[in-house]
Design a protein around this motif. Structure first.
Motif, PDB file in Angstrom:
ATOM      1  N   ARG A   1      23.197  29.266  28.987  1.00 50.98           N
ATOM      2  CA  ARG A   1      24.607  29.598  28.819  1.00 50.98           C
ATOM      3  C   ARG A   1      25.098  29.405  27.393  1.00 50.98           C
ATOM      4  N   ASP A   2      24.243  29.019  26.488  1.00 52.18           N
ATOM      5  CA  ASP A   2      24.606  28.796  25.095  1.00 52.18           C
ATOM      6  C   ASP A   2      25.034  30.118  24.461  1.00 52.18           C
ATOM      7  N   LEU A   3      26.227  30.147  23.872  1.00 50.68           N
ATOM      8  CA  LEU A   3      26.727  31.388  23.278  1.00 50.68           C
ATOM      9  C   LEU A   3      25.837  31.877  22.138  1.00 50.68           C
ATOM     10  N   ALA A   4      25.208  30.944  21.427  1.00 47.58           N
ATOM     11  CA  ALA A   4      24.302  31.359  20.354  1.00 47.58           C
ATOM     12  C   ALA A   4      23.125  32.148  20.923  1.00 47.58           C
ATOM     13  N   VAL A   5      22.665  31.735  22.111  1.00 43.09           N
ATOM     14  CA  VAL A   5      21.575  32.449  22.772  1.00 43.09           C
ATOM     15  C   VAL A   5      22.039  33.837  23.194  1.00 43.09           C
ATOM     16  N   VAL A   6      23.248  33.915  23.729  1.00 46.37           N
ATOM     17  CA  VAL A   6      23.792  35.208  24.150  1.00 46.37           C
ATOM     18  C   VAL A   6      23.920  36.143  22.952  1.00 46.37           C
ATOM     19  N   ARG A   7      24.453  35.639  21.830  1.00 47.53           N
ATOM     20  CA  ARG A   7      24.613  36.477  20.644  1.00 47.53           C
ATOM     21  C   ARG A   7      23.275  36.988  20.145  1.00 47.53           C
ATOM     22  N   THR A   8      22.287  36.105  20.119  1.00 49.76           N
ATOM     23  CA  THR A   8      20.961  36.511  19.649  1.00 49.76           C
ATOM     24  C   THR A   8      20.357  37.545  20.587  1.00 49.76           C
ATOM     25  N   ALA A   9      20.555  37.359  21.884  1.00 49.15           N
ATOM     26  CA  ALA A   9      20.036  38.327  22.852  1.00 49.15           C
ATOM     27  C   ALA A   9      20.613  39.712  22.595  1.00 49.15           C
ATOM     28  N   VAL A  10      21.918  39.764  22.336  1.00 47.26           N
ATOM     29  CA  VAL A  10      22.560  41.053  22.051  1.00 47.26           C
ATOM     30  C   VAL A  10      21.967  41.667  20.788  1.00 47.26           C
ATOM     31  N   SER A  11      21.771  40.850  19.745  1.00 51.72           N
ATOM     32  CA  SER A  11      21.243  41.377  18.480  1.00 51.72           C
ATOM     33  C   SER A  11      19.820  41.884  18.617  1.00 51.72           C
ATOM     34  N   LEU A  12      19.092  41.389  19.629  1.00 50.14           N
ATOM     35  CA  LEU A  12      17.712  41.816  19.848  1.00 50.14           C
ATOM     36  C   LEU A  12      17.622  42.974  20.846  1.00 50.14           C
ATOM     37  N   GLY A  13      18.768  43.489  21.252  1.00 47.23           N
ATOM     38  CA  GLY A  13      18.772  44.678  22.104  1.00 47.23           C
ATOM     39  C   GLY A  13      18.629  44.419  23.587  1.00 47.23           C
ATOM     40  N   VAL A  14      18.915  43.195  24.039  1.00 45.32           N
ATOM     41  CA  VAL A  14      18.882  42.920  25.478  1.00 45.32           C
ATOM     42  C   VAL A  14      20.000  43.728  26.151  1.00 45.32           C
ATOM     43  N   THR A  15      19.640  44.506  27.147  1.00 49.12           N
ATOM     44  CA  THR A  15      20.615  45.433  27.730  1.00 49.12           C
ATOM     45  C   THR A  15      21.623  44.747  28.644  1.00 49.12           C
ATOM     46  N   HIS A  16      21.181  43.737  29.396  1.00 51.38           N
ATOM     47  CA  HIS A  16      22.065  42.994  30.291  1.00 51.38           C
ATOM     48  C   HIS A  16      21.669  41.527  30.272  1.00 51.38           C
ATOM     49  N   TYR A  17      22.616  40.679  30.641  1.00 54.17           N
ATOM     50  CA  TYR A  17      22.400  39.234  30.652  1.00 54.17           C
ATOM     51  C   TYR A  17      22.913  38.724  31.990  1.00 54.17           C
ATOM     52  N   LEU A  18      22.000  38.353  32.872  1.00 51.36           N
ATOM     53  CA  LEU A  18      22.359  37.929  34.230  1.00 51.36           C
ATOM     54  C   LEU A  18      22.095  36.433  34.379  1.00 51.36           C
ATOM     55  N   LEU A  19      23.163  35.697  34.658  1.00 52.30           N
ATOM     56  CA  LEU A  19      23.060  34.243  34.773  1.00 52.30           C
ATOM     57  C   LEU A  19      22.593  33.823  36.162  1.00 52.30           C
ATOM     58  N   LYS A  20      21.670  32.873  36.200  1.00 52.55           N
ATOM     59  CA  LYS A  20      21.265  32.255  37.451  1.00 52.55           C
ATOM     60  C   LYS A  20      22.281  31.173  37.814  1.00 52.55           C
ATOM     61  N   PRO A  21      22.521  30.931  39.084  1.00 49.45           N
ATOM     62  CA  PRO A  21      22.077  31.728  40.231  1.00 49.45           C
ATOM     63  C   PRO A  21      22.956  32.956  40.379  1.00 49.45           C
ATOM     64  N   PHE A  22      22.467  33.962  41.073  1.00 49.94           N
ATOM     65  CA  PHE A  22      23.225  35.186  41.242  1.00 49.94           C
ATOM     66  C   PHE A  22      22.970  35.741  42.642  1.00 49.94           C
ATOM     67  N   THR A  23      23.847  36.647  43.062  1.00 50.11           N
ATOM     68  CA  THR A  23      23.690  37.291  44.363  1.00 50.11           C
ATOM     69  C   THR A  23      22.894  38.582  44.203  1.00 50.11           C
TER      70      THR A  23
END
Length: 231
Positions: free
Chosen positions: A90-112
């Protein structure tokens, strides 16, 4: 369009099995491999020159390498495979880096399963547009592709419709429409608990935005009944 080939990368065997089972439940997707480490994932992606996988469901917290480093390695190797992060990070720095690397979606566990299916369906819609022949005709074509991927396609719903009920109707349609079969408004009403008239309004809306098709159902006395299938 052929099925979208998915590689599941998850270090927990039970979760990997669950993610693979979820994927196989979504129409148009097929699991072609499961990896429990970054090394195994990279080996699977190198096989066949990386052309055997379209989408990677990638856990970030792998035992041998962080998922972001896997993304970096893929891009450095020139791979254009799409990545859907399935992680508890859930670290925002991780989310930002994921976006910069072209990750299309980010799904947090747990999920339905509904949330999981929504991500895959949005990705499938985007992919169908992105792989079409020719070129975009105007800015709105590009905007529509990005809106589809980010979940903002369609803007506001018509008056009297709400997103939660629309998702229920779409889910019922996807679950109940097997190969060569469709659902009537009455059957969608029974599956969702809304009235037949309301179900029909949502189904007709899905037809207008090209997310469902309407066909006559024959074989019953009187006028043929209308049935709907997801597009």
């Amino acid at each position: 369009m052929t099925d979208i080939r998915v590689l599941v990368v998850e270090d927990e065997p039970l979760l990997a099995e669950a993610h693979a089972a979820y994927t196989e439940r979504v129409r148009g997707f097929v699991v072609v491999g499961v990896a429990h480490t970054a090394r195994a994932a990279m080996a699977a992606l190198r096989a066949g020159g990386g052309r055997d996988v379209d989408l990677v469901l990638l856990d970030f917290r792998l035992p041998d390498l962080h998922g972001l480093d896997v993304c970096r390695a893929l891009r450095a190797a020139g791979s254009s495979v799409d990545v859907l992060a399935v992680t508890s990070a859930r670290d925002l720095a991780v989310v930002r880096t994921a976006v910069s690397l072209g990750v299309t979606h980010y799904l947090l566990k747990p999920f339905t399963f509904a949330a999981f299916r929504d991500k895959l369906e949005r990705y499938a819609d985007y992919r169908a547009q992105a792989l079409a022949d020719g070129e975009v005709t105007a800015q709105h074509d590009v905007d529509r592709m990005f809106a589809t991927l980010r979940g903002t396609a369609g803007h506001s719903l018509p008056k009297g419709l709400d997103a939660q009920t629309l998702n229920r109707v779409r889910a019922a349609l996807a679950d109940g429409s097997g190969p060569g079969a469709g659902l009537s408004a009455t059957e969608v009403s029974a599956a969702t608990g809304i009235s037949r008239v309301t179900a029909r309004r949502y189904l007709e809306y899905l037809v207008t935005i090209d997310r469902a098709v309407r066909t006559p159902r024959y074989g019953t006395p009187g006028r043929p009944e209308v049935e709907y299938r997801p597009r």
